[in-house]
Design a protein around this motif. Structure first.
Motif, PDB file in Angstrom:
ATOM      1  N   VAL A 161     -44.411   7.473   1.377  1.00 34.63           N
ATOM      2  CA  VAL A 161     -43.844   8.772   1.007  1.00 34.63           C
ATOM      3  C   VAL A 161     -44.324   9.069  -0.408  1.00 34.63           C
ATOM      4  CG1 VAL A 161     -41.614   7.796   0.253  1.00 34.63           C
ATOM      5  CG2 VAL A 161     -41.741  10.199   0.947  1.00 34.63           C
ATOM      6  N   SER A 162     -44.577  10.329  -0.686  1.00 27.97           N
ATOM      7  CA  SER A 162     -45.153  10.725  -1.984  1.00 27.97           C
ATOM      8  C   SER A 162     -46.487  10.025  -2.228  1.00 27.97           C
ATOM      9  CB  SER A 162     -44.177  10.407  -3.130  1.00 27.97           C
ATOM     10  OG  SER A 162     -42.955  11.089  -2.957  1.00 27.97           O
ATOM     11  N   GLY A 163     -47.166   9.645  -1.161  1.00 27.62           N
ATOM     12  CA  GLY A 163     -48.489   9.055  -1.283  1.00 27.62           C
ATOM     13  C   GLY A 163     -48.503   7.583  -1.644  1.00 27.62           C
ATOM     14  N   GLN A 195     -52.323   7.412   0.958  1.00 24.20           N
ATOM     15  CA  GLN A 195     -52.700   8.340  -0.106  1.00 24.20           C
ATOM     16  C   GLN A 195     -53.611   9.462   0.424  1.00 24.20           C
ATOM     17  OE1 GLN A 195     -55.041   6.546  -3.289  1.00 24.20           O
ATOM     18  NE2 GLN A 195     -54.037   7.870  -4.789  1.00 24.20           N
ATOM     19  N   THR A 249     -51.717  11.982   2.752  1.00 24.70           N
ATOM     20  CA  THR A 249     -50.785  12.782   1.947  1.00 24.70           C
ATOM     21  C   THR A 249     -51.549  13.828   1.146  1.00 24.70           C
ATOM     22  OG1 THR A 249     -49.274  10.899   1.808  1.00 24.70           O
ATOM     23  CG2 THR A 249     -48.978  12.657   0.181  1.00 24.70           C
ATOM     24  N   GLN A 250     -52.656  13.406   0.522  1.00 26.24           N
ATOM     25  CA  GLN A 250     -53.464  14.355  -0.254  1.00 26.24           C
ATOM     26  C   GLN A 250     -54.018  15.463   0.638  1.00 26.24           C
ATOM     27  OE1 GLN A 250     -53.641  14.218  -3.620  1.00 26.24           O
ATOM     28  NE2 GLN A 250     -54.562  16.239  -3.407  1.00 26.24           N
ATOM     29  N   PRO A 266     -45.725  16.356  -1.622  1.00 28.71           N
ATOM     30  CA  PRO A 266     -45.864  14.928  -1.284  1.00 28.71           C
ATOM     31  C   PRO A 266     -44.517  14.227  -1.080  1.00 28.71           C
ATOM     32  CG  PRO A 266     -47.314  15.489  -3.095  1.00 28.71           C
ATOM     33  CD  PRO A 266     -46.454  16.703  -2.855  1.00 28.71           C
ATOM     34  N   THR A 289     -43.610  14.346   2.431  1.00 23.04           N
ATOM     35  CA  THR A 289     -44.645  13.904   3.359  1.00 23.04           C
ATOM     36  C   THR A 289     -44.510  12.408   3.624  1.00 23.04           C
ATOM     37  OG1 THR A 289     -46.124  15.635   2.552  1.00 23.04           O
ATOM     38  CG2 THR A 289     -47.148  13.789   3.731  1.00 23.04           C
ATOM     39  N   HIS A 290     -44.195  12.092   4.856  1.00 19.07           N
ATOM     40  CA  HIS A 290     -44.007  10.692   5.253  1.00 19.07           C
ATOM     41  C   HIS A 290     -45.161  10.259   6.157  1.00 19.07           C
ATOM     42  CE1 HIS A 290     -39.735  10.076   3.910  1.00 19.07           C
ATOM     43  NE2 HIS A 290     -39.865  11.373   3.754  1.00 19.07           N
ATOM     44  N   VAL A 291     -45.623   9.038   5.932  1.00 17.19           N
ATOM     45  CA  VAL A 291     -46.704   8.475   6.733  1.00 17.19           C
ATOM     46  C   VAL A 291     -46.247   7.125   7.278  1.00 17.19           C
ATOM     47  CG1 VAL A 291     -49.132   7.753   6.761  1.00 17.19           C
ATOM     48  CG2 VAL A 291     -48.396   9.558   5.180  1.00 17.19           C
TER      49      VAL A 291
END
Lengths: 65, 65, 65, 65, 65, 65
Positions: A54-56, D23, D26-27, D37, D40-42
């Protein structure tokens, strides 16, 4: 026919906590949509903090602060 | 371009059973929709019985009866 | 307790084709893993060709060739 | 509010590679859609090569050739 | 064999933006993991702001502030 | 960082019902796991009854009985 997938970080979640999440989401489907619990499936995925971002950044990094 | 995700409980599924599920679902996409097997991906997720709920209970509990 | 999610492109899939996919994958769970059909859920997602990519391109573009 | 799920085979992916994927995606959400961001969840899922099929075969089998 | 699922809110995403997301995530898999683009699938799901919640509220409500 | 995906059949679900599901699952994450609501995302997918199968039949067929 609800199917609920709960993704959380893998940080010492207990069996009792899993039971509460399963019971709670199932009851919510009954209360809100009048669904049949026998047709309501819940799957919990525990994700390594290295694999959640999250947040990169990974949660592993974020937990260090 | 099918993508098929099979979620099952983690209860001693063998490699031969996984191969049959992968082969069977891929063939079904060919038979029903004329899809290209090279573009058909199948992912099997084995879920702990503590993490799967139905009727508001974990499968671990349900298996005890 | 299987849950099967089939993602395909949204290209005029008929109800009869959907029935065959649902019946076929459910039968596969019975045949391979001896699962109960009443506990086997199948969800088909039809995805716009603008929203599916392979080889870095949308399927919409790939279909034009 | 993007949520991105990356499924890859479980083949010695390093923490540094996971960080680059988190990263990078997200970018991409920031650059293409102007997303925040923090929202934004990955999630990266590493799947055993026994559990991933393409062309009707497990990746384990395909890797042997 | 990557499979990437991008879930975003359905707010006038253009075809050009979808192409950039598909191209960008596919390239990331090549750069970071040396994956084959022909085996890399990306699916974008556009979700109604009524159907996405964060902080316990729908995005529809959050957008009003 | 929970992410919860609720899949239900598309049968006249109201905005008020969606709000209750989002609020209820978010609150459950707070109560059970002490999660931050700002990091808790909920996505509801409404699936056509033609596209959901149980017991090897579409829900459309099952609803007729």
């Amino acid at each position: 026919m609800p199917y609920i997938n709960i993704k959380i970080t893998d940080e010492n979640v207990t069996l009792e906590q899993k039971q509460r999440m399963i019971q709670g989401t199932t009851q919510l489907m009954v209360d809100v949509l009048n669904k049949d619990p026998a047709l309501t499936h819940v799957v919990i995925d525990e994700v390594s903090t290295d694999n959640w971002g999250v947040s990169g950044e990974t949660v592993t990094e974020l937990r260090k602060r």
